[in-house]
Write a protein that holds these residues in place. Structure first.
Motif, PDB file in Angstrom:
ATOM      1  N   SER A 181       0.875  -1.316   0.078  1.00 41.15           N
ATOM      2  CA  SER A 181      -0.171   0.124  -0.086  1.00 41.15           C
ATOM      3  C   SER A 181       0.758   1.380  -0.016  1.00 41.15           C
ATOM      4  O   SER A 181       0.654   2.398  -0.618  1.00 41.15           O
ATOM      5  CB  SER A 181      -0.952   0.187   1.204  1.00 41.15           C
ATOM      6  OG  SER A 181      -1.622   1.010   1.246  1.00 41.15           O
ATOM      7  N   LEU A 182       1.870   1.252   0.789  1.00 45.46           N
ATOM      8  CA  LEU A 182       2.814   2.367   0.952  1.00 45.46           C
ATOM      9  C   LEU A 182       3.390   2.556  -0.584  1.00 45.46           C
ATOM     10  O   LEU A 182       3.805   3.611  -1.076  1.00 45.46           O
ATOM     11  CB  LEU A 182       3.943   2.151   1.775  1.00 45.46           C
ATOM     12  CG  LEU A 182       3.344   2.221   3.278  1.00 45.46           C
ATOM     13  CD1 LEU A 182       4.530   1.759   4.428  1.00 45.46           C
ATOM     14  CD2 LEU A 182       3.174   3.611   3.574  1.00 45.46           C
ATOM     15  N   LEU A 183       3.957   1.550  -1.320  1.00 45.05           N
ATOM     16  CA  LEU A 183       4.603   1.531  -2.637  1.00 45.05           C
ATOM     17  C   LEU A 183       3.546   2.297  -3.472  1.00 45.05           C
ATOM     18  O   LEU A 183       3.951   3.062  -4.248  1.00 45.05           O
ATOM     19  CB  LEU A 183       4.844   0.249  -3.213  1.00 45.05           C
ATOM     20  CG  LEU A 183       6.011  -0.819  -2.941  1.00 45.05           C
ATOM     21  CD1 LEU A 183       6.245  -1.860  -3.464  1.00 45.05           C
ATOM     22  CD2 LEU A 183       7.337   0.196  -3.002  1.00 45.05           C
ATOM     23  N   LYS A 184       2.340   1.880  -3.417  1.00 52.49           N
ATOM     24  CA  LYS A 184       1.138   2.350  -4.379  1.00 52.49           C
ATOM     25  C   LYS A 184       1.044   3.987  -4.147  1.00 52.49           C
ATOM     26  O   LYS A 184       1.180   4.729  -5.031  1.00 52.49           O
ATOM     27  CB  LYS A 184      -0.088   1.681  -4.160  1.00 52.49           C
ATOM     28  CG  LYS A 184      -1.291   2.184  -5.208  1.00 52.49           C
ATOM     29  CD  LYS A 184      -2.388   1.079  -5.291  1.00 52.49           C
ATOM     30  CE  LYS A 184      -3.575   1.317  -5.811  1.00 52.49           C
ATOM     31  NZ  LYS A 184      -4.820   0.594  -6.004  1.00 52.49           N
ATOM     32  N   THR A 185       1.106   4.427  -2.932  1.00 55.06           N
ATOM     33  CA  THR A 185       0.806   5.673  -2.446  1.00 55.06           C
ATOM     34  C   THR A 185       1.952   6.676  -2.922  1.00 55.06           C
ATOM     35  O   THR A 185       1.665   7.456  -3.422  1.00 55.06           O
ATOM     36  CB  THR A 185       0.917   5.637  -0.767  1.00 55.06           C
ATOM     37  OG1 THR A 185      -0.355   4.926  -0.339  1.00 55.06           O
ATOM     38  CG2 THR A 185       0.575   7.223  -0.450  1.00 55.06           C
TER      39      THR A 185
END
Length: 324
Positions: free
Chosen positions: A84-88
């Protein structure tokens, strides 16, 4: 210098290494616990950030280039949080592999009144199995096939992703394809990085790797240690970071000691990530090893002015680089 920084925008960098979540708990201390002689931190904020090799990717991205990460995470809630952090952050998850038998690494820093009070690490340091190493190698080959890669960074935190087999196969592949290889090493694989373009240990890693004492204020000792390391590895360039004593660079073109810039140091966390990311891009953009080290040294100092792990500010780095 502006044209070099503009060239960063066209570069693709593959980061192979141990990724993690840097978790922060911010708070205030106004009393001591009645249960034990420890401070009670009253939490005011919590935050998760990308850490480890993923922070190198953030620095690559912040400098305008395009990063690809090849790493493993656990098949667990922290792994989902990592994705999720990668996507953000707008980072690709193409090279991320989930492994059921491993936890996702999480480093939790407890900070009060702008000081780190404690750090709690949840992780494993076991080497990947041979079958999982093969999965990682196949991912590396796939990324190199799908994208033009200008540099490969090994970001080794000794968490078990990077093994001797992985290093040997990847360096050979990079040599065949003319891709620059740069290394931020740790103790376990210190002597396995044969034939890389740039090897960037810090003083602690150098002393542990060579099993010898080195006084950073004695440049003769530093020179002898680095020469010994260069011969053992067959590395084209060694860039030894010496904290407040700056950086020492040695290559076939000579040696140079670059002094540190005076800074108001708030936190050294993540500075090595910034240094290796900046060095990789400078080399891939065509700068020589000495100018590369000057700019990377500058970048590492700039991020130390911030509390917590933060990527480099490209505009500020460019502005200060022009004065070198």
């Amino acid at each position: 210098m502006t044209d070099i920084f503009e060239k960063f925008n066209s570069l693709n960098v593959l980061i192979i290494g141990d990724v993690m979540i840097d978790s922060y708990i911010w708070g205030k201390i106004d009393r001591i616990s009645p249960e034990a002689p420890v401070p009670v931190v009253r939490v005011t904020k919590k935050e998760n950030r990308l850490g480890g090799a993923a922070n190198v990717a953030l620095n690559i991205q912040s400098l305008g280039a395009n990063p690809y990460i090849c790493a493993v995470i656990g098949n667990d809630p922290d792994g989902e949080n990592f994705l999720s952090l990668l996507k953000t952050q707008g980072l690709s998850d193409q090279g991320i592999i989930k492994i059921k038998s491993r936890p996702t690494t999480v480093k939790t820093r407890i900070i009060a009144h702008n000081q780190q009070i404690a750090r709690v690490d949840a992780e494993t340091e076991r080497n990947l199995s041979n079958s999982n190493t093969l999965l990682v190698l196949n991912k590396i080959k796939q990324i190199i096939t799908d994208h033009r890669i200008d540099a490969i960074i090994f970001e080794d935190y000794d968490k078990g992703l990077i093994t001797e087999d992985l290093i040997g196969n990847t360096v050979q592949l990079a040599q065949e394809m003319g891709i620059i290889t740069v290394v931020d090493p740790k103790k376990r694989n210190f002597h396995a990085y044969k034939g890389v373009q740039l090897f960037k240990p810090n003083l602690k890693e150098l002393k542990e790797g060579l099993k010898m004492e080195v006084d950073p204020s004695n440049m003769k000792q530093v020179e002898q240690a680095v020469d010994r390391l260069k011969k053992q590895l067959g590395a084209k360039t060694v860039m030894l970071t010496l904290s407040e004593n700056g950086v020492y660079v040695s290559s076939e073109n000579g040696n140079k000691h670059i002094l540190a810039h005076k800074r108001d140091i708030a936190d050294v966390s993540g500075a090595g990530d910034t240094v290796i990311a900046t060095a990789a891009l400078c080399m891939a953009a065509g700068l020589n090893e000495f100018k590369t080290a000057e700019i990377a040294n500058l970048a590492g100092g700039l991020v130390c002015e911030h509390v917590g792990v933060v990527p480099i500010d490209k505009a500020r780095l460019l502005k200060e680089s022009k004065a070198l």
